[in-house]
Each structure stands twice: as C-alpha cells, then as structure tokens.
Design an enzyme around this catalytic site. Structure first.
Site, short mmCIF file in Angstrom:
data_model
loop_
_atom_site.label_atom_id
_atom_site.label_comp_id
_atom_site.label_asym_id
_atom_site.label_seq_id
_atom_site.Cartn_x
_atom_site.Cartn_y
_atom_site.Cartn_z
CG ASP A 187 -2.03 -1.06 0.96
OD1 ASP A 187 -3.28 -1.00 0.50
OD2 ASP A 187 -1.83 -2.25 1.74
N GLY A 200 0.77 4.46 -2.28
CA GLY A 200 1.09 5.73 -1.37
C GLY A 200 0.17 5.78 -0.42
CG ASN A 202 -10.74 -3.97 0.40
OD1 ASN A 202 -9.88 -3.68 -0.57
ND2 ASN A 202 -10.46 -4.84 1.15
CE1 TYR A 203 -8.79 -5.60 5.19
CE2 TYR A 203 -7.50 -4.38 6.79
CZ TYR A 203 -8.30 -5.65 6.46
OH TYR A 203 -8.36 -6.69 7.34
CG HIS A 260 -3.37 -6.62 7.50
ND1 HIS A 260 -3.97 -5.63 6.34
CD2 HIS A 260 -4.15 -7.61 7.54
CE1 HIS A 260 -5.30 -6.31 6.15
NE2 HIS A 260 -5.31 -7.26 6.94
CG ASP A 311 23.55 8.18 11.62
OD1 ASP A 311 22.40 8.08 12.33
OD2 ASP A 311 23.69 9.32 10.92
CG HIS A 363 -7.38 -10.55 9.04
ND1 HIS A 363 -7.93 -9.44 8.52
CD2 HIS A 363 -8.54 -11.07 9.99
CE1 HIS A 363 -9.11 -9.36 8.79
NE2 HIS A 363 -9.44 -10.29 9.94
CO CO Z 1 -7.07 -8.24 7.23
#
Ligand code: CO
Length: 621
Positions: free
Chosen positions: A287, A292, A370-371, A423, A571, A582
C-alpha cells in the site's frame, strides 16, 4: 516562516510542479507520482543551518514509459537534479487507478464477460486496477500493468465491495491505455446482497452520552508542526508516500532535552493473500510503495474519528496533474486517559498512592480501497512510545460457487469468502538515543538444568550480546528466549554505569507463510525478519526499495544488509516488521470491527529511575 521539516504547502507544491514542467523536458503525457518535502537531515533537535526548502519530485511519462525524478529548489525555483530511473515503474496514484477502471469498462471484451454473468449496467460495476506485481509473464514484462478485481456495488450503494464478481480479472496496460487481456476463469453466480453496512431501524437505544471535557484545555502546546507535551518534544511531518512522519522525538529530562529518534514512520507494507487459485494469486498490496498512504489520508471528523480536545494538523497532498490537494484534519492529536500509571498501597497503614496515566495520541487514518488503516502513535509519561495499527474496513470478499467450501478462507456471508492474509508493516526508526552514535544489542533469557549453582532449577540466565553488524542484526522474535532488542548509546552512561538505551518490545506478530522463492516474497525480503538494523543511508528509506511496483525484487532491506556495515557506535536505523496475521471471521462482515496490532519502545536504563514519579496524583472524586 516554515520549519525545515514542515510538510510542503500548496504554494510550494505549485512551484515544484511548475518548475518541473518547465525545466525537466517531460512532455504533456507526464504526470506527478510524488511531490513531497525533500527532507534536510539537520542536526537533531537543533535549528538547521538556513538552507532553501526543496521538493522531491517523481514523474511518470506515458509517451516513453519512463519514471523520472529529481529535486526542485523552491526558493530559487530551480530544478537541481533530474534523472531517468531505468527499469522501474512509478507508484499508481488514485487518478491513474480510476483511469484504469474507465479503460476497462470501455473494452468490449470486458462488457461481454459482464453480460455473460448477467451484468448489463456497468455503472453498478466497480473495477479496481491493482498493482500487478511481477509474476514473470512475458507480455507484462517492462510494460505498465494493472491486474484488476471486480465487484457489483450493493443495492444500498454503501458497500462497493458487496458482491464480488469472482474469476474476472481484466489486465490493463496503463501506459498504452488498453486492455491486454481478460483473465476469465469461469463465471460464478453473484452472491446475494448482504452487504448493507448501516442498520436502519434497529440501532441500540441504551447508550448514554460519554463526554470528554478538558475545562482548562489540553496539556500540549503546538507551534506550527512542533509539539510539546509532558516533557516530550515531537515534530509532526508528512510524506506523500508514507503519510504521517514523526521527526526529532526527544524528552526533556531535568531541563536537558535528550534526543531519542530523528525520524519515525511506517515505511512500507505488504498484504499477501493465501489463496493459490485463479486470479487470486495476484492479490497482494504494497500500500505504501505501490499506491502511497499519504494521498489516501482521510479528513477526520471531530466527535466521530476523534473524541476530546483535538488539535488537527492539515496537510497538502496533490493529484497527478501536480495540483495541490489539501487534506484538512489529516492528522489528529489529543490526550487520552490511560488508566493507571502507577500505584502502591502500604500494607501496614493502608495508605495508597495512585497516579493516573495519560497519553498523547498522534494519528492518521488511510482509506485504501476496501481497507482502512489507522496509524496511531502514543507517547506516555513514563517515556514509553507505543506504535499501533488499527485495521478496519471491508475484508476483501470473493464469491463462492454454490456449495463450495473455501479451503483458504472463511465463509463470511452467504456466497462470500474472505481469504487468509497477512498485513505486514515495516516501521523505520532513524535512532538517536542521546545522540547519533548508537549501538544495538539483543537480550535473551535461558533456564538451566538443576544442579550446581541452580539447586532448585529456578535459574534464569540473562544473555545480552551486541549485534555488531547489519547481517548479525537481522533477527526474528523468539518466544522460547523472550527475546528483545536495545538501541544504546555507549558513550552516555546512566548512574549505574550502563549505556543509556531504549528497548524495542515486540507485540502482536507472526512470520510469513510465503515461500521465499515466491514472486511476492522476492519483492518483500523485509518480511522475513522482525528486527533489522542498518547504518543510516539517505537513499535507504523504503524496505522494499524505492520502486516496488512490478519490481522483480533485489532491492530493499534484505539486499542492503549484505553490505554488513558495522553497527557499533554508528548512525543506526532500526526497522521493525509487524505481521498482523488475519483469517477473517463472519463478524468481520459487512465491515470489520477494528483489529489492533502494536509494539512499544521503552526506556531501558535511559532514565535513572521511574521518570513519572513527578506526575501528580489525581484528587479523589
Ligand atoms: Co485483514
């Protein structure tokens, strides 16, 4: 006067687009993938040396199928740099996503495939032009491809994903603006319409008002995008690709401002789905890097998305023509009561001291198809930093054949399955624990057999070992050893002579199930380790590389760490992978209650004692 790290303004976006159009040599078919702040990396928590603000610009030129990028000096109105990046594809912005749907609906083959399924009114059809990935298909190679998924919008019109059209996947070339083929794996009946999201007559009646009041206002102060709250100092930032970015996170310790992180963001994510059949294998979403998150931020509503005394930060995104697109109330900040902070009751006297905790919440919500993802950051009075994702929206639905039992998903509604997926979020932390030179350590615990030195078998050995280079610092969680990681400053010692440190405490997580040789896995090497540490490199910002759209892989974290640069007193940048595994439930339909996933940064010897002893107790009510 803007701070060097403030998000670009509408005027600055205009200048960046105009200067690019005038000086880069791109033609009229070119559009803007990204116009965002080109962040200076100034000395942390100090005013930067005065320098002109610059914009990072990335364009896609359709006539030549090229991705080009550069930097615009916004004060001098000059193009400082402009390069063609060979063999990559820019992200798919929402305008191109919508354009792809139009191209497909105009295609007679698509219309015929819909008609075969009894769908004649294309206005009721939703086509989503998903990034295609790279599956080694010759006719897709080097082209700008989207692999599409289709639905019929439900009758109530409130769930565009209500009735999936299974097995119908138009493949569109977004460069030539034509459908190259229709992957049609056979018609499946449209599921019944069960998708209405809003109950109409049966809202529950027994809910009383719950009001948050702060009669004296909030305890934070805001100056532009700079925030002070309960000894914390934070700069709120924005990036067209990552969305919310936090800069210069520090804590005021007895009058001394101590840096902790230079920059923190959710730098990439991927959502691979577990159904191996037909067109479903093509479903996986980076995503951040493919679409973006910044441009997808919601404009939040007081009282709905956010409750209490809210400070909103507006930001400015842009469309593909380069025109600024303001997102009002894009970033929400408020305080929340968070239960107990600490408590002690003296057994003898019965005297109790209880101090309530509150936290500062800085959040954004991105709607991506959808999410819906809520990206939440929490700052606590005891020096903890919490990072949380709230996942909601509509689980990706697919239609089932009558009588079909899904092997890789659950039945979530009549005729509808939603497949198991993960996810996977990659958070990037440019660390600065008491300064830029940091080291990395792993802490584990081990038991030992009963015997000498362990007569009753209760021994727990503490094993702390430095992770001295990038290859050694690529680590997984381990429940058997209660493993966690620390970022330390070896030259700043606490009063016990230990290096001051922050520890990364993992929370909800999982490992990937993708075969590492899978096309998606090769593009998302970051998902195979929970913890990574690298030496800071200005170009190493995105763990699946700058251009994951259609990439073959070979860029990103898993490649960078092969350089095996040292991590002692260097650094250091830390990357944490949070995998929210899920399998959707019937309760996730037609809209999913928020599922939470989180982890924390905790001071670990950063302070000499509980830093929240000075939080006053509340008066008894
Ligand atoms: Co899900």
């Amino acid at each position: 006067m803007n701070h060097a790290l403030d998000p670009l303004t509408a005027t600055e976006i205009d200048i960046a687009a105009r200067v690019t159009r005038e000086h880069s040599g791109i033609d009229d078919t070119a559009w803007f993938e990204t116009i965002t702040l080109d962040e200076p990396r100034q000395t942390i928590l100090r005013t930067p040396a005065p320098s002109n603000r610059c914009a990072y610009v990335c364009c896609y030129e359709r006539s030549s199928n090229r991705t080009l990028r550069g930097v615009v000096d916004l004060t001098a109105e000059a193009l400082l740099q402009w390069d063609h990046i060979e063999g990559v594809q820019a992200r798919i912005p929402s305008d191109e996503f919508a354009d792809g749907a139009r191209i497909i609906k105009d295609d007679p083959r698509f219309q015929a495939a819909c008609a075969e399924r009894g769908i004649d009114d294309l206005d009721t059809v939703l086509v989503e032009t998903w990034a295609a990935g790279n599956f080694g298909i010759p006719e897709e190679d080097g082209e700008r491809i989207a692999y599409c998924h289709c639905w019929v919008i439900n009758d109530a019109g409130d769930n565009r994903y209500g009735r999936p059209i299974a097995n119908l996947h138009p493949v569109v070339d977004l460069c030539r603006r034509e459908v190259i083929r229709i992957d049609d794996f056979g018609a499946v009946d449209l599921p019944p319409d069960t998708a209405a999201i809003r109950p109409v007559d049966n809202l529950r009646q027994d809910i009383k008002p719950l009001e948050i009041t702060q009669p004296e206002g909030p305890s934070f102060t805001v100056d532009g995008y700079g925030v002070h709250w309960q000894k914390w100092q934070i700069r709120v930032g924005f990036n067209q690709r990552e969305g919310l970015v936090l800069h210069d996170i520090g804590y005021d310790d007895k009058g001394c401002l101590r840096p902790i992180m230079r920059r923190a963001s959710m730098a990439e994510m991927v959502v691979p789905y577990g159904d191996p059949g037909a067109g479903n294998v093509r479903r996986n979403a980076f995503d951040t890097g493919e679409y973006g998150v910044g441009a997808a931020l919601d404009s939040l509503k007081l009282g709905c998305d956010c409750l209490g005394h809210i400070h909103y930060f507006d930001i400015c995104s842009h469309d593909w023509t380069g025109a600024p697109k303001a997102i009002e109330n894009a970033i929400c900040m408020h305080e929340e009561d968070y239960g107990l902070l600490w408590k002690h009751t003296d057994a003898q006297s019965g005297k109790a001291r209880a101090v309530r905790s509150r936290r500062l919440v800085i959040s954004t919500i991105a709607t991506i198809g959808n999410y819906v993802y809520g990206f939440f950051w929490y700052f606590y009075q005891d020096g903890n930093i919490g990072v949380e994702v709230k996942a909601t929206g509509i689980p990706f639905p697919t239609a089932l054949q009558p009588g079909e039992t899904p092997e890789h998903g659950t039945i979530i509604a009549p005729g509808i399955t939603s497949h198991v997926h993960q996810h996977v979020f990659s958070y990037r932390f440019d660390m600065a624990v008491d300064g830029d030179e940091n080291s990395v350590a792993e802490v584990e615990f081990a038991g030992a057999p009963m015997g000498d030195g362990n007569p009753y078998g209760n021994l727990i050995k503490i094993v702390e070992r430095p992770l001295t280079s990038e290859a050694a610092a690529a680590r997984e969680m381990n429940l058997a050893t209660a493993r966690y990681w620390k970022v330390q400053n070896p030259s700043t010692l606490n009063k016990f002579g230990q290096p001051t440190a922050y520890k990364l405490a993992p929370g909800i997580n999982a490992l990937p199930f993708l075969d590492p040789q899978a096309p998606v896995a090769k593009r998302a090497g970051f998902m195979y380790k929970h913890f990574w540490a690298t030496q800071f490199d200005r170009d190493q910002l995105y763990p699946a590389g700058w251009y994951p759209n259609q990439s073959k892989g070979g860029d990103g974290l898993s490649e960078w760490v092969q350089a095996d640069r040292p991590l002692e007193n260097e650094d250091v940048v830390v990357w944490y992978t949070m995998n929210l595994h899920h399998l959707p439930r019937p309760e996730d339909w037609p809209v999913q209650p928020v599922v939470y996933a989180d982890f924390h940064w905790m001071p670990d010897g950063f302070f000499d004692e509980n830093p929240a002893l000075d939080v006053p107790p509340n008066k008894p009510a």
